[in-house]
Write a protein that holds these residues in place. Structure first.
Motif, mmCIF file in Angstrom:
data_model
loop_
_atom_site.group_PDB
_atom_site.id
_atom_site.type_symbol
_atom_site.label_atom_id
_atom_site.label_comp_id
_atom_site.label_asym_id
_atom_site.label_seq_id
_atom_site.Cartn_x
_atom_site.Cartn_y
_atom_site.Cartn_z
ATOM 1 N N GLU A 1 -34.647 -66.512 -4.261
ATOM 2 C CA GLU A 1 -33.971 -65.482 -5.016
ATOM 3 C C GLU A 1 -34.641 -65.393 -6.448
ATOM 4 O OE1 GLU A 1 -29.817 -66.101 -5.504
ATOM 5 O OE2 GLU A 1 -29.429 -65.481 -3.330
ATOM 6 N N THR A 2 -35.199 -66.549 -6.790
ATOM 7 C CA THR A 2 -36.007 -66.466 -8.321
ATOM 8 C C THR A 2 -37.226 -65.681 -8.047
ATOM 9 O OG1 THR A 2 -37.112 -68.778 -7.973
ATOM 10 C CG2 THR A 2 -34.873 -68.697 -8.745
ATOM 11 N N LEU A 3 -37.891 -65.562 -6.939
ATOM 12 C CA LEU A 3 -39.032 -64.830 -6.576
ATOM 13 C C LEU A 3 -38.931 -63.469 -6.134
ATOM 14 C CD1 LEU A 3 -41.157 -67.917 -5.296
ATOM 15 C CD2 LEU A 3 -41.105 -67.234 -7.436
ATOM 16 N N VAL A 4 -37.785 -63.078 -5.646
ATOM 17 C CA VAL A 4 -37.639 -61.883 -4.955
ATOM 18 C C VAL A 4 -37.568 -60.678 -6.098
ATOM 19 C CG1 VAL A 4 -35.973 -60.423 -3.520
ATOM 20 C CG2 VAL A 4 -36.448 -62.688 -2.812
ATOM 21 N N PRO A 5 -38.368 -59.911 -6.154
ATOM 22 C CA PRO A 5 -38.232 -58.985 -7.229
ATOM 23 C C PRO A 5 -37.278 -57.781 -7.252
ATOM 24 C CG PRO A 5 -40.261 -58.293 -5.798
ATOM 25 C CD PRO A 5 -39.491 -59.542 -5.313
ATOM 26 N N SER A 6 -36.757 -57.494 -5.878
ATOM 27 C CA SER A 6 -35.766 -56.529 -5.712
ATOM 28 C C SER A 6 -34.618 -56.940 -5.524
ATOM 29 C CB SER A 6 -36.146 -55.636 -4.325
ATOM 30 O OG SER A 6 -35.175 -54.891 -3.812
ATOM 31 N N ARG A 7 -33.626 -56.268 -6.611
ATOM 32 C CA ARG A 7 -32.303 -56.587 -6.616
ATOM 33 C C ARG A 7 -31.619 -56.174 -5.330
ATOM 34 N NH1 ARG A 7 -28.996 -57.239 -10.957
ATOM 35 N NH2 ARG A 7 -26.750 -56.910 -10.726
ATOM 36 N N PHE A 8 -31.940 -55.194 -4.428
ATOM 37 C CA PHE A 8 -31.465 -54.993 -3.171
ATOM 38 C C PHE A 8 -31.580 -55.944 -2.475
ATOM 39 C CE2 PHE A 8 -32.257 -53.161 0.931
ATOM 40 C CZ PHE A 8 -31.050 -52.588 1.192
ATOM 41 N N LYS B 1 -31.984 -59.317 -3.116
ATOM 42 C CA LYS B 1 -30.845 -60.340 -3.634
ATOM 43 C C LYS B 1 -29.518 -60.026 -3.127
ATOM 44 C CE LYS B 1 -33.735 -61.482 -7.680
ATOM 45 N NZ LYS B 1 -33.467 -61.753 -9.242
ATOM 46 N N CYS B 2 -29.124 -58.876 -3.146
ATOM 47 C CA CYS B 2 -27.680 -58.439 -2.947
ATOM 48 C C CYS B 2 -27.490 -58.444 -1.307
ATOM 49 C CB CYS B 2 -27.262 -57.024 -3.213
ATOM 50 S SG CYS B 2 -27.214 -56.848 -5.212
ATOM 51 N N ALA C 1 -24.865 -60.760 0.628
ATOM 52 C CA ALA C 1 -23.916 -60.199 1.807
ATOM 53 C C ALA C 1 -24.109 -60.941 2.998
ATOM 54 C CB ALA C 1 -24.356 -58.864 1.877
ATOM 55 N N MET C 2 -25.412 -61.169 3.463
ATOM 56 C CA MET C 2 -25.511 -61.905 4.963
ATOM 57 C C MET C 2 -25.226 -63.275 4.953
ATOM 58 S SD MET C 2 -29.405 -60.424 5.856
ATOM 59 C CE MET C 2 -29.370 -61.369 7.407
ATOM 60 N N ALA C 3 -25.153 -63.795 3.592
ATOM 61 C CA ALA C 3 -24.687 -65.252 3.477
ATOM 62 C C ALA C 3 -22.974 -65.249 3.911
ATOM 63 C CB ALA C 3 -24.899 -65.877 2.259
#
Length: 464
Positions: free
Chosen positions: A51-58, A60-61, A65-67
């Protein structure tokens, strides 16, 4: 270095200290993708990415949500497993539940233990998915760091880019092949189990047209199709995912095993090229072995509970299926013979084949001290013919080799399941005394000596 699980630790388990790559410092480590990892990410049991490397907020959300969906599935699966356990114990007490005879009555009575063994394969196969997936979900944030450490280890250990590429191609083939085989085998086994069950239902109901199955303990009656759909969602799917979670850890162990093979080959090759042996080369070997010790700790910290649960539950399947053949009254049809034979073979294969890479690490690490000892003897013999000016250098190298040999003997690379199961050769050969392997006094030398005694007679001849 004994693997431990600290459920209270909240910090990331992977150390932040960088590990050196190729000596030239120019070649970056390659990555590898496992089919098992892809499946677990798409079902929420592993994050979609760091999550620290994923640029898209979508993204991350979506990952969060899948978790939450995976958590909800685990809770629902726990409720379904609870009803399954109650149903099994109800059948043990009342064998004719749903009109399906389970055991032939012997003089009007039947032993509860026989009935329990009859249902043991179904019970353990149903209950395997939940604890394994729950453990994987709890350790989900450790996977990315652990995989990165394994990649860095390969980049440092496999200095030849071609050898590194061959290893990753091998991992890719193993990943695809094992995923396909485990899924197909389990679906075939479930089909065999349902065929046996349906035959018993038909024998007592004459037809499947209006057949209803009580969903004990709830006052609900399900059709056969509805029951198959529920079992597919809450039994087959979790079991398949639990096997893929176990295979993720096994593949990391295979990488470690390949590194041990390469390290041993390098040590053996130096016996024929003593002129190129330097203290820097010995230091590199020490660093590789130290990295292996850390990897064993990190893999064990993440996967030792999964390894333990998977082995124990698969072994219980073997016990249940083999015990059925001891009582002929438990076999109701030819399909019963096929079903329990398939259960014995398939789960026996799982219990041994998936544990074998862990055992290989122990045995390969036990060969390192012998290879170092032979290299030291060869170097000391060669030193007698060297000029006096070069003997001091050879003496320093011999000293480092002996220290490295002692370290390898005192620090074996061994995987355990919470110290209840030691993945060594004794796990597959019960005729060997296991008391010394289960010896745990906080020192690793007794375990290493035991492993050496087991493997040296089989493998020391390959050093010469």
């Amino acid at each position: 270095m004994t693997p431990t699980v600290d459920s209270t630790a909240k910090s990331h388990p992977i150390k932040e200290a960088p590990f050196p790559f190729h000596r030239a410092g120019k070649r970056k480590p390659k990555g590898f993708l496992l089919v098992q990892e892809w499946l677990l990410r798409r079902t929420g049991f592993l994050p979609l990415g760091d999550e620290t490397l994923v640029p898209s907020r979508f993204l991350k959300c979506t990952s969060r949500a899948m978790a939450w969906m995976a958590m909800a599935f685990l809770v629902t699966n726990a409720l379904y497993n609870f009803t399954t356990i109650l149903r099994v114990f109800r059948k043990v007490a009342s064998p004719n539940l749903d009109g399906q005879p389970v055991l032939a009555v012997n003089e009007g009575q039947e032993h509860w233990l026989h009935s329990l063994l009859y249902f043991l394969p179904d019970l353990t196969a149903t209950g395997r998915g939940l604890p394994v997936l729950a453990t994987m979900y709890y350790k989900r944030n450790r996977w990315a760091g652990l995989k990165q450490r394994a990649i860095e280890f390969v980049a440092y250990c496999f200095t030849d880019p071609n050898a590194e590429s061959r290893l990753y191609r091998k991992m890719k083939l193993l990943s695809v092949g094992s995923c396909f085989i485990t899924i197909v085998l389990y679906i075939l086994w479930v089909s065999c189990a349902w065929t046996e069950a349906v035959q018993g239902l038909v024998a007592n109901n004459d037809s499947l047209s209006y057949l209803e199955i009580q969903f004990y303990p709830f006052p609900i009656h399900l059709s056969l199709v509805q029951r198959i759909v529920l079992d597919s969602v809450f039994t087959i799917f979790p079991y398949i995912l639990s096997q893929q979670a176990q295979l993720c850890g096994v593949f990391l162990v295979i990488i470690l095993s390949e590194g041990l093979t390469r390290l041993r080959e390098e040590i053996i090759r130096e016996r024929g090229n003593l002129g190129a042996l330097t203290t820097e080369r010995v230091h590199r070997w020490v660093m590789i072995h130290a990295r292996m010790m850390e990897l064993v700790d990190e893999i064990g910290e993440t996967f030792q509970v999964i390894f333990l649960l998977s082995y124990v539950l698969d072994f219980l399947n073997v016990i249940g299926s083999s015990a059925v053949f001891l009582n002929a009254n438990m076999i109701t049809s030819y399909w019963s013979y096929i079903y329990y034979t398939a259960t014995f073979c398939m789960f026996g294969l799982y219990a041994t084949a998936l544990a074998y890479p862990l055992i290989q690490v122990v045995e390969k690490s036990a060969t390192l001290p012998d290879a170092l000892y032979l290299l030291t003897l060869t170097l000391e013999d060669h030193k007698q013919n060297q000029p006096t000016s070069e003997r001091d250098s050879s003496k320093e190298i011999s000293k480092r080799l002996r220290q490295f040999e002692l370290s390898c003997r005192n620090h074996p690379l061994i995987f355990t399941g919470l110290k209840y199961v030691y993945f060594t050769r004794e796990l597959l050969t019960p005729d060997v005394d296991v008391d010394s392997v289960l010896y745990d006094s906080g020192e690793r030398a007794p375990q290493m000596n035991k492993v050496n005694r087991i493997t040296r007679s089989d493998q020391s001849s390959s050093f010469t």
